[in-house]
Design an enzyme around this catalytic site. Structure first.
Site, PDB file in Angstrom:
ATOM      1  CB  CYS A 221      -0.971  -0.035   1.180  1.00 48.84           C
ATOM      2  SG  CYS A 221      -2.355   1.115   1.011  1.00 48.84           S
TER       3      CYS A 221
ATOM      4  CG  HIS B 130      -3.537  -3.832   2.839  1.00 49.45           C
ATOM      5  ND1 HIS B 130      -2.676  -3.360   3.803  1.00 49.45           N
ATOM      6  CD2 HIS B 130      -4.107  -2.738   2.275  1.00 49.45           C
ATOM      7  CE1 HIS B 130      -2.732  -2.027   3.832  1.00 49.45           C
ATOM      8  NE2 HIS B 130      -3.589  -1.630   2.917  1.00 49.45           N
TER       9      HIS B 130
ATOM     10  CD  GLU C 157      -1.309  -6.613   4.985  1.00 45.63           C
ATOM     11  OE1 GLU C 157      -1.557  -5.474   5.419  1.00 45.63           O
ATOM     12  OE2 GLU C 157      -0.849  -6.833   3.851  1.00 45.63           O
TER      13      GLU C 157
END
Length: 586
Positions: A410, A542, A544
């Site tokens: 990001c 993102h 994750e």
């Protein structure tokens, strides 16, 4: 007769942050090993509509779901442990409940009655829980056998009272065999001899009973396993059988908590209490459950082994509270264990890398640079606000110039673009419009469709498709190979700013390749990779949020492979060195 979902409520006592989320996630995982279909709900008693406007330093990470819901970080634990995709409705807040009830009142749905906490708020809570508990899961499309509801806060909190009362009523609504309460409490170790004390748990259970709920299981957090007689004492004074009292002492890692609970017999207790043996489970689902447990035990075993260490410097602005980056931490752990390495995270406060820090606190400045330079890889995660941005730019510059593996997420992509524009593309005044609204060379700009007037829920949120470009470099890029050489990936977003499409040609001409762009227009830059670098990858989304213990996120996997010197052999098909001869997959 319609299938009745069974509900497990997880409450907490004595102190906040006691670990209810891990107990809830671990219990769900163990039920999945039986072949059951499981879903989860998190109740947060704050007045916010969602977690989107909360500071990471105040509340920890904001977790984003496929549908764009900005929710509590515990839903990330549920998704990772249960391998399901949840929705914004799986996170209940006081704000959501009151908004729903007030909107009904304004429409006249209550037919002129006085609207009160009991029964209207408590009924709304029960309706919500029961509705979400019967939504077919993303994993197999089945209505859940079990819904685990984590009740945020601590028993006795004023703001939790309507939810406690709702659950008191709910136990009669769904029936005794369909309702189980796990109470997570604390058994502190005090004094010079390290004596375990049961009084806090006794008081917490007494408070819970005074509110009309009786625990079926006690999960007692402690630094050490139960001393002799502690389980029996808790059983006597808390009115539960000894086998219903579980010692959840400090483990090698959180991945060992399910193993700890299973060894103490929690599956037998839950099976008896909820009559789970009466549920119809296919042989196929039971087989999947057995395989899941074998894989989980192997994963936890690796976490406990003395593996070679790989150090990753995480350069951020919320490093004083690591829960601000909990999904990043988990993604690094998952990737490292799947490449047979132990992760060591070196936290670097971005502002400490800046020249201004050298003047204010030279020691911090030199320590920060020492940690950055010593790392095997560098990760710059997402974030908002100007503080520390120049330090992140410097971290990206160091990684690029010294061939250190780099992953930007990001804002980490945006600072990589700023750095490259300044020092390679010949644009020394390049900056982001987020931090320099009227800068001469904006290489990062505000997204045109985003609402500037309100904060909550106005970003580009949720799962969006990214398409790999047709250029030769993009087709053969390291990141595409890590994704399995697919043409398109779906990942979750949370941002208001993007790379300026008017500057893309200049940057690509100098060697910054935007290998992935949005699938709709192709004008939104989603993935970049540098040529002639061991691993320099940045993504606007993102990754994750989609990591799983047994199936790590590809960008993180690439970072750990590169940082441990295994990327080239992995991409050539040689696999991962030593001890790990197959990739773990769900």
């Amino acid at each position: 007769m319609a299938k009745q979902t069974k509900y497990i409520i997880v409450s907490g006592g004595v102190i906040s942050g006691i670990g209810k989320g891990i107990i809830a996630s671990s219990t769900g995982l163990l039920l999945k090993t039986l072949g059951l279909t499981v879903t989860s709900i998190k109740i947060d008693p704050y007045l916010n509509i969602d977690a989107g406007t909360l500071s990471p330093l105040d509340h920890g990470e904001v977790f984003v779901l496929d549908d764009g819901g900005e929710v509590d970080l515990d839903l990330g634990n549920y998704e990772r442990y249960l391998s399901v995709q949840l929705s914004r409705d799986n996170n209940i807040t006081t704000g959501k409940i009151y908004r729903e009830v007030i909107e009904k009142e304004r429409r006249g749905d209550y037919l002129g009655k006085t609207v009160q906490v009991v029964p209207h708020i408590t009924n709304a809570i029960q309706d919500w829980v029961e509705r979400v508990g019967r939504v077919p899961t993303s994993q197999n499309g089945r209505i859940p056998d079990v819904c685990i509801v984590e009740l945020g806060g601590t028993v006795g909190d004023i703001e939790s009272a309507p939810f406690i009362e709702a659950m008191r009523q709910f136990q009669f609504r769904v029936g005794h065999d369909n309702f189980c309460l796990i109470h997570v409490s604390l058994v502190p170790v005090v004094g010079a001899v390290g004596e375990q004390k049961t009084k806090p748990t006794q008081a917490s259970v007494r408070d819970l009973r005074g509110l009309g709920l009786s625990p079926d299981i006690l999960a007692c957090r402690s630094a050490t396993p139960f001393e002799e007689g502690i389980r029996e004492k808790l059983s006597m004074f808390c009115q539960v059988r000894p086998e219903q009292v579980f010692s959840v002492h400090d483990c090698e890692s959180l991945y060992h908590v399910p193993i700890l609970l299973r060894k103490q017999g929690i599956i037998d207790v839950l099976t008896e209490r909820l009559k789970l043996n009466k549920l119809s489970i296919s042989g196929e689902l039971q087989g999947e459950g057995d395989a899941l447990w074998a894989q989980w035990r192997e994963f936890a075993r690796r976490r406990a082994r003395d593996l070679e260490v790989t150090t990753i410097a995480v350069v951020g602005k919320y490093t004083y509270l690591t829960d601000s980056y909990i999904s990043v931490v988990k993604a690094l752990e998952h990737a490292s264990l799947n490449v047979n390495r132990k992760i060591e995270i070196s936290w670097v406060e971005a502002s400490d890398l800046e020249e201004s820090s050298a003047q204010k606190d030279p020691l911090k400045y030199h320590e920060a640079w020492q940690r950055l330079c010593a790392a095997d890889g560098i990760l710059v995660p997402g974030g908002f606000g100007e503080r520390g941005v120049e330090g992140k730019v410097l971290a990206a510059k160091w990684a690029r110039e010294h061939n250190v593996p780099y992953l930007g997420i990001c804002l980490g992509l945006q600072v990589a673009v700023i750095e490259f524009a300044r020092h390679v593309a010949g644009l020394p005044t390049a900056h982001s419009a987020e931090f320099r609204e009227n800068c001469d060379t904006p290489v990062v700009v505000f997204m045109p469709e985003i609402d500037r007037t309100t904060m909550g829920g106005t970003m580009r949120l949720g799962s969006r498709p990214t398409k790999f470009q047709g250029t030769s470099f993009a087709q053969n890029s390291k990141i595409r190979q890590l994704y399995g050489s697919v043409d398109e990936v779906n990942e979750r977003h949370r941002h208001r700013y993007e790379v300026n499409p008017e500057r893309v040609d200049e940057l690509e001409a100098k060697g910054m390749h935007f290998v992935g762009r949005d699938a709709d227009t192709g004008e939104r830059m989603e993935i970049l990779e540098l040529e002639s670098h061991p691993y320099f990858v940045a993504v606007q989304y993102h990754p994750e949020y989609l990591t799983r213990p047994l199936s790590p996120s590809p960008p993180f996997l690439g970072l750990l492979l590169a940082a441990s010197g295994q990327l080239d052999s992995y991409l050539s098909g040689a696999g991962i060195a030593a001890d790990v001869d197959t990739k773990l997959k769900m």
